[in-house]
Write a protein that holds these residues in place. Structure first.
Motif, short mmCIF file in Angstrom:
data_model
loop_
_atom_site.label_atom_id
_atom_site.label_comp_id
_atom_site.label_asym_id
_atom_site.label_seq_id
_atom_site.Cartn_x
_atom_site.Cartn_y
_atom_site.Cartn_z
N ALA A 127 -15.52 -11.13 -2.78
CA ALA A 127 -14.40 -11.59 -1.66
C ALA A 127 -12.93 -11.60 -2.55
CB ALA A 127 -14.74 -12.77 -1.37
N HIS A 128 -13.08 -11.86 -3.63
CA HIS A 128 -11.55 -11.92 -4.33
C HIS A 128 -11.31 -10.38 -4.88
CE1 HIS A 128 -14.90 -13.33 -7.14
NE2 HIS A 128 -14.44 -12.58 -8.20
N SER A 129 -10.76 -9.60 -4.03
CA SER A 129 -10.64 -8.36 -4.30
C SER A 129 -9.67 -8.04 -3.19
CB SER A 129 -11.78 -7.36 -4.42
OG SER A 129 -12.37 -7.35 -3.07
N ILE A 130 -8.59 -6.75 -3.64
CA ILE A 130 -7.68 -6.31 -2.49
C ILE A 130 -7.40 -4.89 -3.02
CG2 ILE A 130 -5.86 -7.18 -4.10
CD1 ILE A 130 -4.49 -7.78 -1.53
N GLU A 131 -7.17 -4.28 -1.88
CA GLU A 131 -7.08 -2.67 -2.00
C GLU A 131 -5.66 -2.32 -2.81
OE1 GLU A 131 -7.99 -1.90 1.95
OE2 GLU A 131 -10.37 -1.48 1.14
N LEU A 132 -5.35 -1.65 -3.45
CA LEU A 132 -3.79 -1.42 -3.92
C LEU A 132 -3.34 -0.20 -3.22
CD1 LEU A 132 -5.00 -1.76 -7.63
CD2 LEU A 132 -3.52 -3.24 -6.46
N ASP A 133 -2.81 -0.43 -2.06
CA ASP A 133 -2.39 0.43 -1.30
C ASP A 133 -1.45 1.53 -1.75
OD1 ASP A 133 -4.00 0.03 0.55
OD2 ASP A 133 -2.74 -1.58 1.72
N TRP A 134 -0.59 0.99 -2.84
CA TRP A 134 0.47 1.90 -3.38
C TRP A 134 0.00 2.76 -4.50
CZ3 TRP A 134 0.47 0.85 -8.68
CH2 TRP A 134 0.05 -0.39 -9.02
N MET A 135 -1.42 2.41 -4.83
CA MET A 135 -1.98 3.62 -5.87
C MET A 135 -2.35 4.80 -5.53
SD MET A 135 -4.58 2.53 -9.12
CE MET A 135 -3.29 1.40 -9.95
#
Ligand SMILES: NCc1[nH]cc(CCC(=O)O)c1CC(=O)O
Length: 326
Positions: free
Chosen positions: A200-208
């Protein structure tokens, strides 16, 4: 002939087995019997021909390539991003499966501390770091990854952060993160999502920008095995094959199989292909990028053309630097 059992070679990690099982299910849906064959390591393989003569390269794919050529398996299932751009002699691509998420994902410890930085979309590294509140207001994070591509892109954006090395399969890496003092670690979203381990504690790195072919699974077979080829080609996804082909052409045209911070993403919308690629210096200080949109039926050479343009626009200097450092 339909009762022949297709032997699917796989490595033994949970992710590799999941991917091979996916291919087994697809074969079964098309009426083909198949079984998994676990290929342990290169040590137990009896082969006389030196590897370099066969053009076998990739550390992740080598033992499966050899098992294929030795007729111990009929097809091999790989993450396409792990496959060298030059396939070994005698091995061909039978199918590229529909791509899952291509994104890189940050798994973090503390949401408040890390997430604003991971999103950080209101500024672009060197361009405006002076006036960004984020650039100055936070303490440097310690982020773990063994990927030089992820390291270079993170440092390009956050030059004062610390990157730690993190090796192993995704299960081991998650455990190492939990046991560490690091603020976070970077994974391929597809790898974690496939085996149901995305925290749950994860987030996509849209800038990478992802690795060429990240998130795509490939099936390889022997060149002369028409039965296996035709069986697998039934579930080849033409759009994924086209996009990952462009991304891998770009990689090959830039630096062959060398280990370099090169990223690429091609995507299709309506009848056009949109391509983005970049190359960074190992420390992330230098970066050259390219972006192109062409009609889909004009996209044959897109990867090579984008690579040439990138080399002319600052890419060559970075590529030379990296070659020099070796
Ligand atoms: N380098 C290892 C590897 N090869 C493929 C994946 C995940 C699945 C994919 O990207 O297709 C991973 C794990 C990761 O990068 O975190």
């Amino acid at each position: 002939m339909m009762n022949k059992v297709i032997r699917i070679g796989t490595r033994e990690s949970q992710l590799a087995v999941w991917q091979a099982t996916q291919v087994k299910d697809l074969l079964s849906q098309h009426g083909f019997a198949a079984e998994l064959v676990y290929i342990k390591s290169e040590g137990d393989i009896d082969l006389k021909t030196p590897l370099y003569e066969m053009g076998v390269q990739g550390i992740f794919t080598r033992s499966l390539d050899i098992a294929l050529l030795n007729n111990r398996i009929d097809i091999a299932v790989h993450s396409l991003k792990d496959v060298p751009t030059q396939l070994p002699k005698g091995i061909v691509t039978a199918a590229v499966l529909k791509r899952a998420s291509y994104k890189d994902l940050l798994v973090y410890k503390s949401e408040k501390q890390v997430v604003p930085i991971a999103i950080g979309s209101e500024w672009e590294g060197e361009a405006s770091s002076q006036d960004s509140p984020l650039a100055t207001s936070h303490l440097p994070l310690t982020i773990a990854t063994s990927s030089i591509r992820r390291k270079a892109q993170w440092l390009n954006r956050y030059p004062n952060h610390i990157i730690e090395n993190l090796r192993g399969n995704v299960n081991t890496r998650l455990q190492k993160l939990a046991d560490s003092h690091w603020n976070g670690a970077i994974f391929a979203a597809a790898g974690l999502e496939r085996i149901g381990l995305r925290p749950a504690h994860s987030i996509e790195l849209d800038w990478m920008l992802p690795a060429p072919a990240q998130g795509a699974i490939v099936v390889a077979c022997r060149k002369d095995d028409q039965y296996a080829f035709e069986a697998c080609h039934l579930f080849n996804d033409a759009h994924t094959a086209l996009c990952t082909g462009i991304e891998r052409d770009f990689l090959r045209a830039l630096l062959g199989g060398c280990s370099t911070p090169i990223s690429a993403l091609a995507s299709i919308a309506d009848d056009t292909v949109h391509f983005e690629g970049n190359i960074l210096s190992l420390d992330g200080k230098e970066k050259a990028s390219i972006e192109k949109t062409v009609a889909i039926n004009n996209s044959n050479n897109l990867g090579v053309i984008a690579a040439k343009e990138l080399l002319q626009n600052g890419g060559q200097v970075i590529a030379d630097q990296i070659q020099h450092a070796k």
